[in-house]
Scaffold this motif. Structure first.
Motif, PDB file in Angstrom:
ATOM      1  N   GLU A 112       0.849  -1.194   0.000  1.00  0.00           N
ATOM      2  CA  GLU A 112       0.000   0.000   0.000  1.00  0.00           C
ATOM      3  C   GLU A 112       0.884   1.243   0.000  1.00  0.00           C
ATOM      4  O   GLU A 112       1.769   1.386   0.835  1.00  0.00           O
ATOM      5  CB  GLU A 112      -0.895   0.009   1.236  1.00  0.00           C
ATOM      6  CG  GLU A 112      -1.794   1.226   1.350  1.00  0.00           C
ATOM      7  CD  GLU A 112      -2.576   1.240   2.662  1.00  0.00           C
ATOM      8  OE1 GLU A 112      -2.409   0.307   3.468  1.00  0.00           O
ATOM      9  OE2 GLU A 112      -3.332   2.196   2.871  1.00  0.00           O
ATOM     10  N   ALA A 113       0.612   2.123  -0.959  1.00  0.00           N
ATOM     11  CA  ALA A 113       1.383   3.359  -1.044  1.00  0.00           C
ATOM     12  C   ALA A 113       1.055   4.266   0.136  1.00  0.00           C
ATOM     13  O   ALA A 113      -0.099   4.391   0.535  1.00  0.00           O
ATOM     14  CB  ALA A 113       1.075   4.078  -2.345  1.00  0.00           C
ATOM     15  N   GLN A 114       2.087   4.897   0.677  1.00  0.00           N
ATOM     16  CA  GLN A 114       1.890   5.773   1.824  1.00  0.00           C
ATOM     17  C   GLN A 114       2.879   6.922   1.787  1.00  0.00           C
ATOM     18  O   GLN A 114       4.052   6.725   1.451  1.00  0.00           O
ATOM     19  CB  GLN A 114       2.048   4.992   3.124  1.00  0.00           C
ATOM     20  CG  GLN A 114       1.606   5.745   4.364  1.00  0.00           C
ATOM     21  CD  GLN A 114       1.617   4.864   5.602  1.00  0.00           C
ATOM     22  OE1 GLN A 114       2.289   3.840   5.657  1.00  0.00           O
ATOM     23  NE2 GLN A 114       0.871   5.267   6.611  1.00  0.00           N
ATOM     24  N   LEU A 115       2.398   8.112   2.124  1.00  0.00           N
ATOM     25  CA  LEU A 115       3.231   9.298   2.272  1.00  0.00           C
ATOM     26  C   LEU A 115       2.940   9.894   3.637  1.00  0.00           C
ATOM     27  O   LEU A 115       1.771  10.094   3.987  1.00  0.00           O
ATOM     28  CB  LEU A 115       2.924  10.328   1.185  1.00  0.00           C
ATOM     29  CG  LEU A 115       3.221   9.926  -0.263  1.00  0.00           C
ATOM     30  CD1 LEU A 115       2.626  10.936  -1.230  1.00  0.00           C
ATOM     31  CD2 LEU A 115       4.713   9.816  -0.482  1.00  0.00           C
ATOM     32  N   VAL A 116       3.980  10.185   4.386  1.00  0.00           N
ATOM     33  CA  VAL A 116       3.808  10.729   5.728  1.00  0.00           C
ATOM     34  C   VAL A 116       4.663  11.975   5.883  1.00  0.00           C
ATOM     35  O   VAL A 116       5.893  11.922   5.759  1.00  0.00           O
ATOM     36  CB  VAL A 116       4.193   9.697   6.808  1.00  0.00           C
ATOM     37  CG1 VAL A 116       4.008  10.294   8.196  1.00  0.00           C
ATOM     38  CG2 VAL A 116       3.354   8.432   6.667  1.00  0.00           C
ATOM     39  N   GLU A 117       3.988  13.097   6.165  1.00  0.00           N
ATOM     40  CA  GLU A 117       4.699  14.361   6.366  1.00  0.00           C
ATOM     41  C   GLU A 117       5.074  14.537   7.836  1.00  0.00           C
ATOM     42  O   GLU A 117       4.361  14.065   8.728  1.00  0.00           O
ATOM     43  CB  GLU A 117       3.838  15.550   5.927  1.00  0.00           C
ATOM     44  CG  GLU A 117       3.386  15.545   4.487  1.00  0.00           C
ATOM     45  CD  GLU A 117       1.988  14.974   4.304  1.00  0.00           C
ATOM     46  OE1 GLU A 117       1.354  15.238   3.275  1.00  0.00           O
ATOM     47  OE2 GLU A 117       1.522  14.253   5.220  1.00  0.00           O
ATOM     48  N   SER A 118       6.149  15.248   8.060  1.00  0.00           N
ATOM     49  CA  SER A 118       6.567  15.587   9.421  1.00  0.00           C
ATOM     50  C   SER A 118       7.323  16.906   9.375  1.00  0.00           C
ATOM     51  O   SER A 118       7.731  17.362   8.305  1.00  0.00           O
ATOM     52  CB  SER A 118       7.448  14.487  10.018  1.00  0.00           C
ATOM     53  OG  SER A 118       8.625  14.319   9.263  1.00  0.00           O
ATOM     54  N   GLY A 119       7.485  17.522  10.553  1.00  0.00           N
ATOM     55  CA  GLY A 119       8.308  18.715  10.656  1.00  0.00           C
ATOM     56  C   GLY A 119       7.561  20.034  10.714  1.00  0.00           C
ATOM     57  O   GLY A 119       8.177  21.097  10.782  1.00  0.00           O
ATOM     58  N   GLY A 120       6.257  19.987  10.677  1.00  0.00           N
ATOM     59  CA  GLY A 120       5.496  21.231  10.742  1.00  0.00           C
ATOM     60  C   GLY A 120       5.507  21.836  12.133  1.00  0.00           C
ATOM     61  O   GLY A 120       6.085  21.290  13.073  1.00  0.00           O
ATOM     62  N   GLY A 121       4.855  22.985  12.262  1.00  0.00           N
ATOM     63  CA  GLY A 121       4.778  23.617  13.565  1.00  0.00           C
ATOM     64  C   GLY A 121       4.503  25.101  13.469  1.00  0.00           C
ATOM     65  O   GLY A 121       4.104  25.608  12.421  1.00  0.00           O
ATOM     66  N   LEU A 122       4.732  25.770  14.592  1.00  0.00           N
ATOM     67  CA  LEU A 122       4.502  27.215  14.713  1.00  0.00           C
ATOM     68  C   LEU A 122       5.839  27.924  14.799  1.00  0.00           C
ATOM     69  O   LEU A 122       6.675  27.581  15.648  1.00  0.00           O
ATOM     70  CB  LEU A 122       3.673  27.491  15.961  1.00  0.00           C
ATOM     71  CG  LEU A 122       3.504  28.952  16.368  1.00  0.00           C
ATOM     72  CD1 LEU A 122       2.727  29.726  15.309  1.00  0.00           C
ATOM     73  CD2 LEU A 122       2.807  29.042  17.722  1.00  0.00           C
TER      74      LEU A 122
END
Length: 129
Positions: A1-11
């Motif tokens: 199953e194809a998956q993309l996971v973002e990280s690193g966001g914030g204020l």
């Protein structure tokens, strides 16, 4: 199953930096173009940057005008990740950021969401003034 996971966001505050990372799995990463999109409240999703790699390993990158000179997209095929380094952030950069993967993204379609098959869940970036 194809998956993309973002990280690193914030204020962050105006002028500061953030790096978003997109981790891909479940598909042939090297055969896909990767795009970063963003969507602010009440606005349409817009393409921010894209990267694709040819058979010789050369990366081709592009940026929408509003982020040129401030954002840098890069790919690590060994880790199947694509980063978006965002410098000198402005309040108008506030949005939910998505990474997306497309097998047959056309040269003129880099910023068209319909050209991408797989999407991450999105991550919030908020820039305060």
């Amino acid at each position: 199953e194809a998956q993309l996971v973002e990280s690193g966001g914030g204020l962050v505050q105006t002028g500061e930096s953030l790096t978003l990372s997109c981790a891909a799995s479940g598909f042939a990463f090297d055969d896909y173009s990767i795009g970063w999109f963003r969507q602010a409240p009440g606005k349409e999703r817009e393409g921010v940057a894209s990267i694709s790699t040819n058979g010789a390993g050369t990366d081709y990158t592009s940026y929408t005008d509003s982020v040129k000179g401030r954002f840098t997209i890069s790919s690590d095929s060994a880790k199947n990740t694509v980063d978006l380094q965002m410098n000198n952030l402005k309040p108008e950069d506030t949005a939910v950021y998505y990474c997306a993967a497309g097998r047959t993204v056309s040269r003129g379609g880099k910023y068209f969401p319909m050209e991408y098959e797989y999407w991450g869940q999105g991550i919030q970036v908020t820039v305060s003034d």
